[in-house]
Scaffold this active site. Structure first.
Site, short mmCIF file in Angstrom:
data_model
loop_
_atom_site.label_atom_id
_atom_site.label_comp_id
_atom_site.label_asym_id
_atom_site.label_seq_id
_atom_site.Cartn_x
_atom_site.Cartn_y
_atom_site.Cartn_z
CD GLU B 70 -5.48 8.65 -1.00
OE1 GLU B 70 -6.62 8.98 -1.38
OE2 GLU B 70 -5.31 7.81 -0.10
CG HIS B 139 -5.18 -2.92 -1.32
ND1 HIS B 139 -6.31 -3.13 -2.06
CD2 HIS B 139 -5.47 -1.90 -0.47
CE1 HIS B 139 -7.26 -2.27 -1.68
NE2 HIS B 139 -6.78 -1.52 -0.73
#
Lengths: 409, 340
Positions: B70, B139
């Site tokens: 990322e 998450h």
């Protein structure tokens, strides 16, 4: 054209014999070629300065490459004078910044580049202004080589409206065309530079992107992430590690398990280059640029260089290294002296001519410093401007609920 | 082309994921500088199938699968934007954006200001935000408040399919960094699409909220998935004679405080509803802004915030259900605010 005089050989402390002859040079009997330089190509006894000469430069160490950049390189007199002037300008600009900082006219962070001039100048000599470049916070030299003027660089350091970023950015955030700063977060500029390379590839414009980082940043994870994608997608990216031996106060031996920074790209071919020799840097950059432009993908260069100042103006720079070390580099490897010696001992310029350049540079810096200390600060009305680009005017909350400020893009 | 025709269900409705797909398809077609990069966006058709069919149509150059890095690919996307392209950078979920948040804030958001307008960053960061179902603590975080805190960013949070399409097209056309917060649980929800929204030039302006339901007794301000919850709560309350005005924020930053104030000056009561944690959140900001403005004097009661519970998200269904605002919580909070 300045008056001509006999050539001096610097390493021999001879008194100058000055012979003025109308545009003719009488070669001094004391002349002898500097160690390492080849004989002058076109030696004419009663001629103007030599227009070009071939020089022997240090061979680069190579990694995953079959050949290295040339070790016999040509430099013209014009090139030499240009490199000299640009390096001297950067040198004096940085020393002036040191002075202004100590007078508290420059504040905050100020990371000076003196000692490393051959890197910025050599790289620019190996690419075009239409190529792209990004670096970290030791960026004043690059802002200059990429087209910024000394005036607007210094006025940015002093935080005035005439600064290259109108006083909004400061030392670490200067931008020009195809120069993406000046970046304050160590390592972050490397993925950005690869993104610029992606844009070059995407647009098919045969341009490339040079991303610089230091020996300290070289251990950053995001750099390895970038190596991976650049190699995978064959981006036209040159990654350049300016290894000045210290990341702030931590020497390379104390921060890296492998100090062979030119090999750290693993599958990316690499060069280790003498970063104090502007011609070495130029040749290596040209070599890397050819590689990238031919679609072969990225390349890595490690420039071995040195900074005379500490990490920043708040670091005296002697708690983690010795004064002797600094003096030794200054005495033996100063990039400007190296170039000067080369030019003088090859009849490419005279002492007077170079002195004139020095004087002219000094004046330019003085004028810029004068501007930078007298130009007014940015107007308060512009405090909130440029939050967005090409956007409608917006209202910005001030420090309290009754203060509404205006932002124009 | 085939993808967007397939989008319409037999009922004439469109799912949020297909509206997002259509928005990207139209913008990719319109401007060749637009491209999409992220994990699994190309050959996998998108982790949540939002980019289905795009790689087949546009190929490797414009739809790019990235390695699981990322920080690296976000930096690359930002650099590409600086050099003249218009990337859409997808985070598989915004939880993973934390690895790249320095690039979003320091490289993207602040650059236009630091360069005094010289260097623009026309980029969209998009992906699912907030809680899903059973994906547990790492998450499930909502990042609306984190990103909306920062000047230099626009932060958008669509609810309906029409919101999704119009706002994503606006975000892509915007010359500035936009954080586009989707919601995984909304991807499969179908919505009516207006006539107007069928146009390839249909955009919804960033920075304007929408009054989804008119009401007179209480202003309920919310965003994303909770707009549905609030409308359901409003339907129940209507039977008891309580008329809620439900405002769909659509954009978190800049917050459309004028629409909220106009409503509060009418209803005299304010309830905010969000999935994120309470402290220093979207609801907290709305309350502070209303208190500082003209609507404060119209309030008959302190404003109420309905938020996620101040804990990391648990896994077990009963625990997860009770970690987020339920319709009954919203109803109870509205009644308490109205003192009924």
């Amino acid at each position: 054209m300045s008056g001509l005089s006999q050539v001096l050989h610097y390493s021999l402390s001879l008194k100058p014999l000055t012979v003025y002859q109308n545009k003719k040079l009488k070669i001094s009997p004391f002349f002898s070629p500097r160690q390492g330089a080849a004989a002058v190509v076109s030696a004419r006894t009663y001629a103007d300065f030599t227009t070009q000469a071939t020089f022997e430069i240090k061979k680069c160490d190579i990694h995953k490459l079959d050949e290295a950049p040339a070790t016999q390189v040509v430099m013209t007199r014009d090139e030499g004078l240009k490199y000299y002037r640009v390096m001297q300008t950067i040198r004096r600009m940085e020393l002036k910044a040191d002075q202004l900082y100590k007078q508290k006219i420059i504040r905050g962070f100020c990371h000076l580049y003196d000692g490393q001039e051959a890197c910025a100048v050599g790289i620019e000599a190996g690419i075009n202004l239409t190529d792209h470049l990004i670096t970290a916070y030791r960026a004043h030299g690059y802002t200059y080589t990429r087209g910024g003027t000394v005036k607007e660089i210094m006025a940015e350091l002093t935080g005035r409206r005439g600064g290259i970023a109108k006083g909004k950015g400061g030392s670490m955030h200067m931008y020009t065309k195809n120069f993406y700063g000046g970046n304050g977060i160590v390592g972050a500029q490397v993925p950005l530079g690869a993104g610029v390379a992606l844009a070059c590839q995407y647009q098919g414009n045969n341009e490339l992107s040079v991303s610089l980082y230091g020996d300290g940043a070289a251990n950053q994870g995001q750099i390895f992430e970038t190596y991976n994608m650049a190699a995978l997608w064959k981006l036209p990216a040159i990654f350049i590690c300016e290894n000045n031996r210290y990341g702030m106060g931590t020497s390379v031996e104390r921060s890296a398990a492998s100090t062979d920074y030119y090999k750290r790209g693993d599958y990316i071919p690499g060069l280790r280059v003498d970063g104090m020799d502007v011609l070495c840097v130029r040749e290596a950059t040209k070599f890397a640029a050819d590689h990238c432009r031919s679609g072969k993908g990225p390349m890595l260069m490690e420039l071995q260089t040195y900074r005379y100042h500490g990490h920043s103006m708040s670091d005296p720079g002697v708690s983690y290294r010795t004064r002797e070390e600094i003096q030794e580099v200054r005495g033996k490897s100063d990039p400007i002296s190296l170039l000067k010696d080369r030019m003088l001992s090859n009849n490419m310029a005279s002492v007077e001519e170079l002195k004139e350049i020095d004087v002219s540079v000094r004046k330019e810096i003085e004028d810029a410093a004068q501007f930078a200390t007298t130009d007014p600060e940015p107007p308060l009305e512009e405090l909130c401007n440029h939050i967005f680009y090409n956007d409608a005017d917006l209202e910005v909350r001030g420090t309290n609920p009754w203060t509404t400020l205006k932002s124009v893009s | 082309m085939a993808a967007s025709v397939r989008c319409f269900l037999r009922s004439g409705k469109m799912m949020v994921r297909d509206a997002l797909n259509q928005a990207m398809d139209e913008e990719l077609e319109r401007d060749e500088r637009v491209f999409l990069l992220g994990e699994e966006v190309a050959q996998y058709d998108g982790a949540y199938k939002v980019s289905r069919g795009l790689w087949k149509k546009y190929g490797d150059k414009r739809i790019i699968d990235t390695p699981i890095t990322e920080m690296g690919f976000t930096g690359i996307a930002v650099g590409a934007a600086m050099a003249g392209l218009r990337p859409i950078c997808e985070f598989m979920t915004f939880n993973f954006s934390m690895q790249a948040i320095d690039q979003v804030i320091n490289s993207a958001a602040k650059t236009c200001y630091m360069s005094a307008g010289r260097q623009s960053v026309p980029i969209v960061f998009r992906g699912p935000n907030g809680a899903s179902a059973g994906v547990a603590a790492q998450h499930s975080q909502c990042f609306a408040a984190w990103y909306a805190h920062c000047p230099g960013l626009k932060v958008v949070s669509p609810w309906s399919a029409e919101d999704a399409k119009g706002l994503l097209k606006s975000a892509i056309r915007d010359d500035n960094p936009v954080v586009f917060l989707e919601n995984e649980l909304m991807y499969g929800v179908p919505f009516e699409m207006s006539e107007e929204s069928q146009s390839k030039d249909f955009t919804i302006p960033i920075g304007k909220a929408k009054v989804e339901r008119q009401g007179t007794h209480v202003t309920v301000v919310t965003h994303s998935r909770y707009v549905s919850h609030c409308l359901d709560a409003a339907a129940v309350l209507a039977k008891e004679g309580i008329e809620c005005e439900v405002i769909n924020l659509r954009t978190i930053r800049p917050l459309d405080v004028e629409t909220i104030e106009a409503s509060v000056m009418k209803t005299s009561h304010l309830v905010t509803v969000e999935g994120g944690w309470p402290q220093f959140g979207v609801g907290a900001e709305i309350c502070a802004m209303v208190m500082e403005g003209p609507a404060f004097n119209f309030l008959d009661a302190p404003a109420t915030r309905v938020t996620g519970v101040d804990i990391p998200m648990p896994y077990a269904k009963i625990l997860e259900d009770n970690s987020l605002p339920q319709i009954k919580d919203i109803i109870a909070s509205i009644k308490k605010t109205l003192n009924v």
